[in-house]
Design an enzyme around this catalytic site. Structure first.
Site, PDB file in Angstrom:
ATOM      1  N   ARG A   1       0.836  -1.206   0.000  1.00 41.74           N
ATOM      2  CA  ARG A   1       0.000   0.000   0.000  1.00 41.74           C
ATOM      3  C   ARG A   1       0.871   1.256   0.000  1.00 41.74           C
ATOM      4  O   ARG A   1       0.464   2.310  -0.459  1.00 41.74           O
ATOM      5  CB  ARG A   1      -0.981  -0.002   1.192  1.00 41.74           C
ATOM      6  CG  ARG A   1      -1.863   1.239   1.238  1.00 41.74           C
ATOM      7  CD  ARG A   1      -3.163   1.045   2.026  1.00 41.74           C
ATOM      8  NE  ARG A   1      -2.997   0.368   3.288  1.00 41.74           N
ATOM      9  CZ  ARG A   1      -2.445   0.901   4.384  1.00 41.74           C
ATOM     10  NH1 ARG A   1      -2.002   2.147   4.362  1.00 41.74           N
ATOM     11  NH2 ARG A   1      -2.331   0.207   5.486  1.00 41.74           N
TER      12      ARG A   1
ATOM     13  N   TYR B   1     -14.874  16.410 -16.938  1.00 42.37           N
ATOM     14  CA  TYR B   1     -15.249  14.995 -16.964  1.00 42.37           C
ATOM     15  C   TYR B   1     -16.409  14.786 -15.975  1.00 42.37           C
ATOM     16  O   TYR B   1     -16.381  15.334 -14.866  1.00 42.37           O
ATOM     17  CB  TYR B   1     -14.039  14.138 -16.584  1.00 42.37           C
ATOM     18  CG  TYR B   1     -14.359  12.672 -16.551  1.00 42.37           C
ATOM     19  CD1 TYR B   1     -14.561  11.977 -17.734  1.00 42.37           C
ATOM     20  CD2 TYR B   1     -14.488  11.987 -15.354  1.00 42.37           C
ATOM     21  CE1 TYR B   1     -14.891  10.628 -17.717  1.00 42.37           C
ATOM     22  CE2 TYR B   1     -14.806  10.643 -15.325  1.00 42.37           C
ATOM     23  CZ  TYR B   1     -15.010   9.972 -16.515  1.00 42.37           C
ATOM     24  OH  TYR B   1     -15.338   8.644 -16.487  1.00 42.37           O
TER      25      TYR B   1
ATOM     26  N   ASP C   1      -6.096  18.310 -15.739  1.00 41.27           N
ATOM     27  CA  ASP C   1      -6.408  16.947 -16.187  1.00 41.27           C
ATOM     28  C   ASP C   1      -5.996  16.863 -17.659  1.00 41.27           C
ATOM     29  O   ASP C   1      -6.622  17.474 -18.523  1.00 41.27           O
ATOM     30  CB  ASP C   1      -7.910  16.672 -16.000  1.00 41.27           C
ATOM     31  CG  ASP C   1      -8.308  15.259 -16.433  1.00 41.27           C
ATOM     32  OD1 ASP C   1      -7.582  14.653 -17.249  1.00 41.27           O
ATOM     33  OD2 ASP C   1      -9.358  14.777 -15.969  1.00 41.27           O
TER      34      ASP C   1
ATOM     35  N   LYS D   1      -6.981   5.648 -20.281  1.00 40.10           N
ATOM     36  CA  LYS D   1      -7.102   6.119 -21.652  1.00 40.10           C
ATOM     37  C   LYS D   1      -5.793   5.849 -22.413  1.00 40.10           C
ATOM     38  O   LYS D   1      -5.400   4.713 -22.545  1.00 40.10           O
ATOM     39  CB  LYS D   1      -7.529   7.589 -21.643  1.00 40.10           C
ATOM     40  CG  LYS D   1      -8.696   7.879 -20.678  1.00 40.10           C
ATOM     41  CD  LYS D   1      -9.989   7.171 -21.046  1.00 40.10           C
ATOM     42  CE  LYS D   1     -11.025   7.143 -19.931  1.00 40.10           C
ATOM     43  NZ  LYS D   1     -11.442   8.433 -19.428  1.00 40.10           N
TER      44      LYS D   1
END
Ligand SMILES: *Cc1c(COP(=O)(O)O)cnc(C)c1O
Length: 416
Positions: free
Chosen positions: A69, A122, A205, A230
């Site tokens: 983690r 988005y 972004d 993407k």
């Protein structure tokens, strides 16, 4: 490397990986492990002192592997490689683009702060801002694509919260119409609101353009964010995200990631290491194809308007900003079909090679109808202001043969 700097695409196969630490394997194995064995108790103690910031790192010291983690070789190598494209100090990879975005917003905003953001965002980001940030008392101002930086200044002043401006959050080129925003202009505005003890951050972004042809950090932004689902993943087979920035900001992002536990898995990181090897050739081909498709659509009698950076008219403001900020037009092409929803759907339903799906940036070409799909949650009036109408179709262009793409688009348009 002092005498010669390799280009990022040349380093994507090897950078940051030491074969001698993995039995000489040419490729980085998947470190499918939750925890790492310390050589001695003293070493474990030293690693935790660094992980929890209990003391400064000594000059040659590196944070050792503790627990997946906190860190893992697949994540670290992936992060080092992603830094090369954006020339960033550091990177953190996440289990989704949304977890990267929400972690940044949570870390750098607090109740009472003001956030300025560009529209359209988005859908998931928009929802997080409208619903979650609103609930915890973060004030927001949404900027429309046609508003100038001077108008935004005015909105901030009129809000009475100028002294609480904490972040400017941008998405450019905007999805789905490729509207381009001047990152440098907004970075200058952020500086004008910064004081000695508070820096107004600019976060961008960069998913829609991808990591090759627009480098927000070089334009004055502080943080760059990706949905790695993407272009970076690029094969429509994983969900992931990334944040990049300077050392001080990234320590904060990585610390919150450790405690939210939203890091990517070793297996997904490993898949992305594969993807990065071909990122440049994939995106080169996708852009070449997209330009061919856009040029074709421009001449088609059933097409009213094409939204693509590679067909912007010289002399317009959009063209100037594009030339300043991007080095290629990317693979996202939208267009208005003559007619309305019926005609758009007819086109979408008749495509054979291009698949009808949301998402973008992958090897296969995709098509969708923003108004009723990706942007269905946007208010009708706002949608109109942003040219998201019944007529609008969005294409994400892949690596297929361009002749096949044109054949498919032509026969689907014929059916309309
Ligand atoms: C897809 C996307 C996101 C969200 O990313 P996920 O990986 O789906 O969580 C954020 N921003 C943009 C611009 C996107 O296209």
């Amino acid at each position: 490397m002092s005498a010669y700097d390799f280009n990022p695409e040349s380093l994507m196969m090897t950078y940051g990986y030491k074969p001698e630490l993995s039995e000489g394997a040419i490729k980085c194995p998947i470190f499918q492990t939750s925890t790492f064995v310390f050589k001695t108790a003293e070493e474990g103690k030293a690693f935790f002192e660094l992980a929890y910031g209990l003391r400064e790192k000594s000059p040659k010291e590196e944070l050792g592997l503790i627990y997946s983690r906190i860190n893992n070789p697949n994540l670290e190598i992936l992060e080092n490689r992603l830094c090369l494209w954006d020339k960033a100090d550091d990177c953190a990879v996440f289990e989704s683009g949304m977890s990267a975005i929400s972690t940044v917003l949570l870390e750098f905003l607090k109740p009472g702060d003001l956030l300025v953001y560009s529209n359209p965002l988005y859908g998931g980001t928009d929802h997080f801002i409208q619903h979650f940030l609103d609930k915890i008392g973060v004030h927001t101002i949404g900027v429309m694509p046609n508003q100038s930086i001077e108008e935004v200044h005015e909105l901030i002043e009129k809000s009475g919260k100028a002294d609480r401006l904490a972040m400017i959050y941008l998405e450019t080129p905007a999805n789905p119409t490729n509207h381009i925003i001047d990152i440098e202009g907004f970075a200058n505005m952020a500086s004008s609101y910064s004081t000695d003890d508070k820096k107004v951050l600019v976060a961008v972004d960069n998913t829609y353009m991808g990591p090759l042809w627009q480098h927000p950090l070089q334009c004055g932004a502080d943080l760059v964010l990706y949905s790695a689902t993407k272009y970076i993943g690029g094969h429509s087979d994983l969900i992931a995200g990334a944040v990049l920035g300077n050392k001080d900001l990234m320590i904060r992002v990585k610390t919150l990631r450790t405690f939210l536990g939203n890091m990517v898995s070793p297996h997904t990181a490993w898949l992305m290491l594969r993807s990065l090897e071909t990122l440049k050739v994939r995106m080169d081909q996708q852009t070449e194809n997209a330009q061919i498709v856009a040029d074709y659509l421009m001449t088609h009698a059933k097409v009213k308007k094409v939204y693509y950076l590679g067909v912007l008219e010289e002399g317009t403001k959009g063209y100037e900003t594009y030339k300043k900020q991007c080095s290629a037009p990317g693979a996202m092409v939208s267009f208005d079909i003559k007619g309305g929803e019926k005609e758009a759907f007819k086109f979408l339903n008749n495509l054979k090679l291009v698949k009808l799906a949301v998402s973008l940036g992958s090897t296969e070409s995709l098509a969708e109808h923003p108004k009723t799909m990706t942007h269905a949650g946007v208010e009708e009036k706002q949608r109109e202001q942003m040219d998201i109408t019944d007529q609008l179709v969005r294409l994400s262009i892949g690596v297929e043969h361009s002749k096949d793409l044109l054949w498919d688009i032509e026969q689907a348009l014929e059916k309309v």
